[in-house]
Structure formats: structure tokens, C-alpha cells
Design a protein around this motif. Structure first.
Motif, PDB file in Angstrom:
ATOM      1  N   VAL A  48      69.168  12.493  83.936  1.00 60.00           N
ATOM      2  CA  VAL A  48      69.025  13.081  85.262  1.00 60.00           C
ATOM      3  C   VAL A  48      68.180  14.345  85.242  1.00 60.00           C
ATOM      4  CG1 VAL A  48      71.193  12.151  86.100  1.00 60.00           C
ATOM      5  CG2 VAL A  48      71.182  14.371  84.961  1.00 60.00           C
ATOM      6  N   SER A  49      67.543  14.638  84.128  1.00 63.30           N
ATOM      7  CA  SER A  49      66.772  15.875  84.075  1.00 63.30           C
ATOM      8  C   SER A  49      65.613  15.830  85.046  1.00 63.30           C
ATOM      9  CB  SER A  49      66.241  16.121  82.662  1.00 63.30           C
ATOM     10  OG  SER A  49      65.130  15.315  82.400  1.00 63.30           O
ATOM     11  N   SER A  50      65.163  17.006  85.461  1.00 63.30           N
ATOM     12  CA  SER A  50      64.036  17.068  86.374  1.00 63.30           C
ATOM     13  C   SER A  50      62.796  16.475  85.736  1.00 63.30           C
ATOM     14  CB  SER A  50      63.782  18.521  86.795  1.00 63.30           C
ATOM     15  OG  SER A  50      63.554  19.328  85.666  1.00 63.30           O
ATOM     16  N   ARG A  51      62.683  16.569  84.411  1.00 61.41           N
ATOM     17  CA  ARG A  51      61.531  15.968  83.730  1.00 61.41           C
ATOM     18  C   ARG A  51      61.511  14.464  83.953  1.00 61.41           C
ATOM     19  NH1 ARG A  51      58.217  17.313  79.200  1.00 61.41           N
ATOM     20  NH2 ARG A  51      57.347  15.441  78.245  1.00 61.41           N
ATOM     21  N   HIS A  52      62.666  13.813  83.811  1.00 62.11           N
ATOM     22  CA  HIS A  52      62.721  12.367  83.956  1.00 62.11           C
ATOM     23  C   HIS A  52      62.296  11.947  85.356  1.00 62.11           C
ATOM     24  CE1 HIS A  52      64.472   8.319  84.385  1.00 62.11           C
ATOM     25  NE2 HIS A  52      64.308   8.237  83.086  1.00 62.11           N
ATOM     26  N   LYS A  53      62.691  12.721  86.347  1.00 65.13           N
ATOM     27  CA  LYS A  53      62.339  12.364  87.720  1.00 65.13           C
ATOM     28  C   LYS A  53      60.868  12.635  88.012  1.00 65.13           C
ATOM     29  CE  LYS A  53      66.964  13.140  89.592  1.00 65.13           C
ATOM     30  NZ  LYS A  53      67.145  11.816  90.180  1.00 65.13           N
ATOM     31  N   THR A  54      60.338  13.714  87.457  1.00 67.24           N
ATOM     32  CA  THR A  54      58.972  14.121  87.769  1.00 67.24           C
ATOM     33  C   THR A  54      57.937  13.220  87.115  1.00 67.24           C
ATOM     34  OG1 THR A  54      59.680  16.422  87.958  1.00 67.24           O
ATOM     35  CG2 THR A  54      57.336  16.035  87.636  1.00 67.24           C
ATOM     36  N   ARG A  55      58.204  12.785  85.890  1.00 67.72           N
ATOM     37  CA  ARG A  55      57.140  12.182  85.097  1.00 67.72           C
ATOM     38  C   ARG A  55      57.208  10.657  85.089  1.00 67.72           C
ATOM     39  NH1 ARG A  55      55.756  16.969  80.806  1.00 67.72           N
ATOM     40  NH2 ARG A  55      56.355  18.614  82.217  1.00 67.72           N
ATOM     41  N   THR A  56      57.429  10.113  86.274  1.00 64.49           N
ATOM     42  CA  THR A  56      57.225   8.702  86.538  1.00 64.49           C
ATOM     43  C   THR A  56      56.333   8.644  87.780  1.00 64.49           C
ATOM     44  OG1 THR A  56      59.130   8.497  88.023  1.00 64.49           O
ATOM     45  CG2 THR A  56      59.547   8.214  85.661  1.00 64.49           C
ATOM     46  N   ASN A  57      56.141   7.440  88.324  1.00 64.58           N
ATOM     47  CA  ASN A  57      55.313   7.338  89.529  1.00 64.58           C
ATOM     48  C   ASN A  57      56.148   7.231  90.797  1.00 64.58           C
ATOM     49  OD1 ASN A  57      56.291   4.737  89.203  1.00 64.58           O
ATOM     50  ND2 ASN A  57      54.371   3.742  89.747  1.00 64.58           N
ATOM     51  N   GLY A  58      57.434   7.546  90.691  1.00 56.26           N
ATOM     52  CA  GLY A  58      58.308   7.456  91.846  1.00 56.26           C
ATOM     53  C   GLY A  58      58.256   8.697  92.724  1.00 56.26           C
ATOM     54  N   PRO A  59      58.917   8.631  93.869  1.00 56.60           N
ATOM     55  CA  PRO A  59      58.939   9.788  94.781  1.00 56.60           C
ATOM     56  C   PRO A  59      59.842  10.884  94.251  1.00 56.60           C
ATOM     57  CG  PRO A  59      60.362   8.058  95.625  1.00 56.60           C
ATOM     58  CD  PRO A  59      59.680   7.486  94.403  1.00 56.60           C
ATOM     59  N   LEU A  60      59.612  12.097  94.727  1.00 56.79           N
ATOM     60  CA  LEU A  60      60.467  13.237  94.423  1.00 56.79           C
ATOM     61  C   LEU A  60      60.968  13.843  95.723  1.00 56.79           C
ATOM     62  CD1 LEU A  60      58.464  15.143  91.650  1.00 56.79           C
ATOM     63  CD2 LEU A  60      60.530  13.773  91.345  1.00 56.79           C
ATOM     64  N   ARG A  61      62.235  14.234  95.740  1.00 55.90           N
ATOM     65  CA  ARG A  61      62.794  14.894  96.914  1.00 55.90           C
ATOM     66  C   ARG A  61      62.330  16.351  96.968  1.00 55.90           C
ATOM     67  NH1 ARG A  61      69.168  13.469  97.004  1.00 55.90           N
ATOM     68  NH2 ARG A  61      69.059  14.148  94.840  1.00 55.90           N
ATOM     69  N   PHE A  62      62.491  16.945  98.134  1.00 49.13           N
ATOM     70  CA  PHE A  62      62.146  18.355  98.294  1.00 49.13           C
ATOM     71  C   PHE A  62      62.996  19.218  97.370  1.00 49.13           C
ATOM     72  CE2 PHE A  62      60.540  16.806 102.413  1.00 49.13           C
ATOM     73  CZ  PHE A  62      59.267  17.371 102.365  1.00 49.13           C
ATOM     74  N   HIS A  63      62.356  20.231  96.783  1.00 50.40           N
ATOM     75  CA  HIS A  63      63.049  21.114  95.862  1.00 50.40           C
ATOM     76  C   HIS A  63      62.209  22.361  95.628  1.00 50.40           C
ATOM     77  CE1 HIS A  63      60.232  18.876  93.320  1.00 50.40           C
ATOM     78  NE2 HIS A  63      60.294  19.891  92.462  1.00 50.40           N
TER      79      HIS A  63
END
Length: 349
Positions: A145-160
Motif C-alpha cells: 500500500v505504499s505511495s510508491r506502489h500506487k504512483t509507479r504504475t499506469n493507474g490513476p491516483l487520488r488527490f493528495h
């Protein structure tokens, strides 16, 4: 810390609909700046990018433009996009030197994780490497669930927001499609929630518990409490990532969110979607965001299979013209005085 339950006025209270279709929020690269940058890069040809200091990277005239951008970040809309950096002329290592060199004229770089990363490369690592190169793989229940895992794919990111005064993103290569940057004024969100649900606005000025979700070594299971909105000496600030709040709910000792607290975060997200500005990156764009007043997000994107794919280079900066922060924010920022060296991820040892 104080609260304000009146609309906050000024240039930071912009709405996306007012900027859409306009380009006056984009600053073209000034004439002569590309030559200054090229000369500066030639001057540091034998240096590693981490070794470069401001005096090593002279920008006689362009530095004035960068100073103007820093002023706009703190006293204007809270974000800027510089367009036209000649990224096509340089390889990736030279682009790191370019971004780092520009950063020395704006502020001081801060660490983005416990492994000492100072320039992040935001790309679809699943496509490029077959897996996301996790630094700390396991979060609550062993999930990545790290922010790295979410950021470094091609998926969307929520506001933060990120843990720095200003985030700088240099677009080295654009996606084949998608990947629009989504920006929204947290001040405008504050004002809209005040108009619709002042009862929920009061909750956003109260503490929400958040997890560090393994961004710092030894932080597993640790949580801290901060409000989403705060005001110090007339200066608004916000710290927001719903993911961090959600993960904290799995940590022992963290009180459960009330239904009203959840409703406040739902409304914040809904208003953010309504008020945001969407803009696709072009190669050579440098986007600068003041995390105290702007939330950022990203749409999903698709790369061209025949190319190297989308690449953004990311720098976190502590700014010399930053605003004061309320007492208690030291838990995340390290220091709260205006202009203090602060933010980033603490290094082990």
C-alpha cells in the motif's frame, strides 16, 4: 493553531472551470533560457548530479524567472507550469542534472523515501521492469500500500499532498494517451465545503489519524494525528491523503473514523473532482505545486509499446519563502517556522 470559518479569498482560491481553455497559467521558457541551461550543463559535465550546487549551475537571467515562479507558488495560485524545456536534447542522466540544477535555484531537495531517493522517476514500472520496485513491500495485512506502489504504475491516483513545501515534476516523455495531471485548490475546496456543509468543515479542522505506511524504516504500525485543514498566522495549510487515513484504521489503538468524519472526506473528494483543472503533460513541461494549498492527482495512462514510455522526474523541495505551520505539525514536517528546512522522509541512522 487557529481555524477560519469564513471564505478565504485571494489568487489561491481558483476554480478549474475558470482556468480551463486558458493558457495564462503556463509560463513559456524565456528567450535565452535554453542556452543558459545548456551552458550550465556543460559546466557540470564531470560532476554527479547530487554534487551540483547553485554556484555550479549559473543561470544569469533565467534565475530571475525561477524566483518569480517561487513567488507565485507561495503568494499566487499555488502552482505553475513552465513549458518548453529542451528535454529532447539530453539523455536521462543529463535531465537529472537539469532538474537538480533548476531545483538549487528554487529551494533545497528533500528525501522522498528511507532509501535516500532525491530524484524519483515516475513511470509504469510494471511495464518497464515487470514489477514495481518496492522499497517496503508490506503494509497493513501484508498488502503493498505504499505511495510508491500506487504512483509507479499506469493507474490513476487520488488527490493528495506530498511531504514537502513544493513538488517539481519534469516531463521527460509523455504517455501515448491519458495521464492528465489533475490539480485543485484546497482553498477553493475549503470555501465550497463551508458553503454546503459548515458542520463537516469543522471536522476537517480536527485531527485525523494517518499511517506512515512503511515510508520510513521502523514506522510499521505507527500512526500520527493531524487535521486536514489548519491556519497559522493567517496562512492556510492542508495535509491530505485518504489512503494514509484508511490504512491507519488497521493499526491498533487508532480510534475508528466516525460516520461524520468519513462523510467529510467523501465531500472533500467530490468537491475536488468538481473544481479541479485537468491538463496533459507535454515533454519539456516543469510543473511546480505548493503542497500547502494544492492537491494533485493523476488519470490513468497508456504507453506506446514501441517507445520507452511516459517518464516524469520528481523533486521534493523545501522552500526558503515557505509559510509558517501550526504547532504540532512538527510530527510530519520536522520544523514549522517560515522558511525552515523541513519536510521529506527522515533517513535511518
Amino acid at each position: 493553531m487557529t481555524e477560519t470559518h469564513h471564505p478565504i479569498t485571494g489568487p489561491t482560491a481558483w476554480r478549474g472551470e475558470d482556468l480551463a481553455g486558458r493558457d495564462d497559467w503556463i509560463t513559456p521558457l524565456p528567450a535565452g533560457a535554453a542556452d543558459e541551461i545548456h551552458a550550465a550543463l556543460q559546466g557540470v559535465a564531470g560532476m554527479a548530479w547530487r554534487e551540483i550546487r547553485r554556484d555550479d549551475f549559473p543561470l544569469p537571467d533565467f534565475s530571475e524567472t525561477l524566483a518569480d515562479l517561487a513567488h507565485e507558488l507561495e503568494h499566487g495560485r499555488g502552482f505553475v507550469r513552465l513549458r518548453g524545456l529542451p528535454v529532447e536534447r539530453y539523455d536521462e542522466e543529463s535531465l537529472r542534472k537539469l532538474l537538480w540544477g533548476l531545483g538549487t535555484h528554487l529551494g533545497t531537495a528533500r528525501y522522498q523515501n528511507a532509501e535516500g531517493e532525491l530524484i524519483g522517476e515516475v513511470r509504469d514500472e510494471l511495464r518497464a521492469f515487470g514489477a514495481v520496485k518496492e522499497i517496503h513491500q508490506s503494509g497493513v495485512d501484508g498488502q503493498p500500500v505504499s505511495s510508491r506502489h500506487k504512483t509507479r504504475t499506469n493507474g490513476p491516483l487520488r488527490f493528495h499532498t506530498d511531504r514537502c513545501d513544493v513538488i517539481a515534476l519534469l516531463c521527460a516523455r509523455a504517455a501515448k494517451s491519458g495521464g492528465a495531471s489533475r490539480l485543485v485548490s484546497a482553498v477553493a475546496i475549503h470555501n465550497e465545503i463551508l458553503k454546503r456543509r459548515p458542520d463537516l468543515l469543522k471536522l476537517l479542522y480536527k485531527d485525523y489519524h494517518r499511517s506512515r505506511i512503511s515510508e520510513e524504516k521502523g514506522s510499521e504500525g505507527r500512526a500520527y494525528a493531524l487535521p486536514v485543514f489548519a491556519v497559522q498566522d493567517g496562512h492556510f495549510t492542508t495535509q491530505y491523503s485518504r489512503t494514509f487515513v484508511e490504512v491507519a484504521q488497521g493499526i491498533s489503538g487508532v480510534p475508528p473514523l466516525t460516520a461524520a468524519q468519513d462523510e467529510a472526506l467523501d465531500l472533500l473528494q467530490s468537491v475536488a473532482d468538481e473544481l479541479c483543472l485537468e491538463a496533459v503533460f507535454e515533454p519539456g513541461d516543469l510543473q511546480l505545486i505548493n503542497n500547502h494549498v494544492i492537491y494533485h492527482a493523476r488519470g490513468a495512462f497508456e504507453d506506446d509499446e514501441t517507445s520507452d514510455g511516459r517518464l516524469l522526474m520528481r523533486l521534493w523541495l523545501s522552500m526558503p519563502n515557505s509559510r509558517p505551520l501550526p504547532a504540532g505539525h512538527e510530527i510530519l514536517w520536522g520544523a514549522t517556522e517560515p522558511g525552515a528546512l523541513r519536510g521529506g522522509i527522515a533517513q535511518p541512522g
